[in-house]
Design a protein around this motif. Structure first.
Motif, PDB file in Angstrom:
ATOM      1  N   LEU A 159       8.230  -4.787 -33.916  1.00 28.59           N
ATOM      2  CA  LEU A 159       6.803  -4.986 -34.198  1.00 28.59           C
ATOM      3  C   LEU A 159       6.615  -5.203 -35.697  1.00 28.59           C
ATOM      4  O   LEU A 159       5.990  -4.393 -36.376  1.00 28.59           O
ATOM      5  CB  LEU A 159       5.999  -3.754 -33.770  1.00 28.59           C
ATOM      6  N   HIS A 196      11.941   4.614 -30.820  1.00 29.20           N
ATOM      7  CA  HIS A 196      10.923   4.308 -31.836  1.00 29.20           C
ATOM      8  C   HIS A 196      11.529   3.898 -33.176  1.00 29.20           C
ATOM      9  O   HIS A 196      10.876   3.215 -33.969  1.00 29.20           O
ATOM     10  CB  HIS A 196       9.989   5.504 -32.025  1.00 29.20           C
ATOM     11  N   ILE A 239       3.166   1.685 -36.289  1.00 31.90           N
ATOM     12  CA  ILE A 239       3.124   2.232 -34.930  1.00 31.90           C
ATOM     13  C   ILE A 239       4.203   3.284 -34.733  1.00 31.90           C
ATOM     14  O   ILE A 239       3.999   4.281 -34.040  1.00 31.90           O
ATOM     15  CB  ILE A 239       3.278   1.103 -33.885  1.00 31.90           C
ATOM     16  N   LYS A 240       5.346   3.076 -35.362  1.00 26.73           N
ATOM     17  CA  LYS A 240       6.476   4.002 -35.194  1.00 26.73           C
ATOM     18  C   LYS A 240       6.046   5.441 -35.439  1.00 26.73           C
ATOM     19  O   LYS A 240       6.314   6.336 -34.639  1.00 26.73           O
ATOM     20  CB  LYS A 240       7.608   3.617 -36.142  1.00 26.73           C
ATOM     21  N   LEU A 266      11.331   0.231 -33.606  1.00 31.41           N
ATOM     22  CA  LEU A 266      10.029  -0.425 -33.517  1.00 31.41           C
ATOM     23  C   LEU A 266       9.661  -1.279 -34.735  1.00 31.41           C
ATOM     24  O   LEU A 266       9.058  -2.339 -34.559  1.00 31.41           O
ATOM     25  CB  LEU A 266       8.925   0.600 -33.232  1.00 31.41           C
ATOM     26  N   PHE A 307       3.727  -1.752 -26.649  1.00 33.14           N
ATOM     27  CA  PHE A 307       4.149  -1.867 -28.047  1.00 33.14           C
ATOM     28  C   PHE A 307       5.504  -2.551 -28.204  1.00 33.14           C
ATOM     29  O   PHE A 307       6.186  -2.333 -29.195  1.00 33.14           O
ATOM     30  CB  PHE A 307       4.204  -0.495 -28.732  1.00 33.14           C
ATOM     31  N   ASN A 308       5.916  -3.324 -27.199  1.00 34.99           N
ATOM     32  CA  ASN A 308       7.225  -3.984 -27.238  1.00 34.99           C
ATOM     33  C   ASN A 308       8.372  -2.983 -27.396  1.00 34.99           C
ATOM     34  O   ASN A 308       9.456  -3.328 -27.854  1.00 34.99           O
ATOM     35  CB  ASN A 308       7.284  -5.041 -28.353  1.00 34.99           C
ATOM     36  N   GLN A 309       8.125  -1.740 -27.026  1.00 34.28           N
ATOM     37  CA  GLN A 309       9.198  -0.756 -27.117  1.00 34.28           C
ATOM     38  C   GLN A 309      10.298  -1.121 -26.131  1.00 34.28           C
ATOM     39  O   GLN A 309      10.027  -1.687 -25.081  1.00 34.28           O
ATOM     40  CB  GLN A 309       8.677   0.661 -26.879  1.00 34.28           C
TER      41      GLN A 309
END
Length: 197
Positions: free
Chosen positions: A101, A94, A107-108, A97, A47-49
């Motif tokens: 994103l 998060h 998604i967070k 995020l 998730f590109n975290q």
């Protein structure tokens, strides 16, 4: 050759690269560290975290605070390395995020609403980022000495008092000094590791 990377780069990043235990006095600049980060930030994470946080230990006072939590065998090299980085992960990664994103801001909350999920994901993905960081140090022509021999609770309390960051490893960074390397240990072969189904 099956690899695109030339042989010299392969040696620099992998075959000839080693964990350094002594360092010269040549300093490691902020510009070098920024160049390392600006390269390795592109390494993939779920998730590109981006949970990795890097705390640079430059002052004598901060170094002594850190050494108080290091295993006895790791204290001398931590005291004398030109730069020490404490690599940790942030439990509130998060919160960033939505900007990382922009096409999926939900998604967070959809995935990371529970702290136990964030802790597991943060630890795993920051460990990936830490591995990229070590390769980046090598790409800068420097040596890294990653260590896990320390009191993690002590380091967390000493440097991350709010409890929202958790240490993963401590990395000494610099040009290798005299007798920097232990003998190369063997590695498992391709056939030992790879299964084809």
């Amino acid at each position: 050759m099956a690899l695109v990377l030339d042989s010299a780069a392969q040696d620099l990043l992998f075959r000839e690269a080693r964990t350094a235990n002594t360092f010269t006095e040549e300093p490691v600049s902020d510009e070098q560290v920024q160049a390392i980060y600006d390269l390795v930030k592109y390494g993939p994470t779920a998730f590109n975290q981006s949970p990795l946080r890097v705390t640079l230990i430059r002052s004598d006072e901060a170094r002594e605070r850190l050494c108080g939590h290091m295993a006895e065998g790791n204290q001398p090299k931590t005291r004398t390395a030109p730069l020490v980085a404490v690599l940790s992960y942030h439990l509130d990664f998060h919160e960033r995020l939505p900007e990382l994103l922009p096409h999926a801001p939900h998604i967070k909350d959809a995935v990371f609403s529970e702290e136990s999920v964030r802790e597991s994901a943060g630890s795993l993905n920051a460990t990936l980022q830490a591995a990229y960081f070590l390769i980046g140090v090598r790409a800068a022509g420097l040596a890294a000495g990653p260590m896990t021999g320390f009191d993690a609770d002590g380091v967390n309390k000493e440097f991350f008092g709010d409890g929202r960051q958790r240490v993963l490893m401590v990395v000494n960074i610099g040009k290798p000094g005299p007798d920097a390397w232990f003998p190369r240990s063997p590695r498992l072969s391709y056939d030992d590791v790879v299964t084809v189904l």
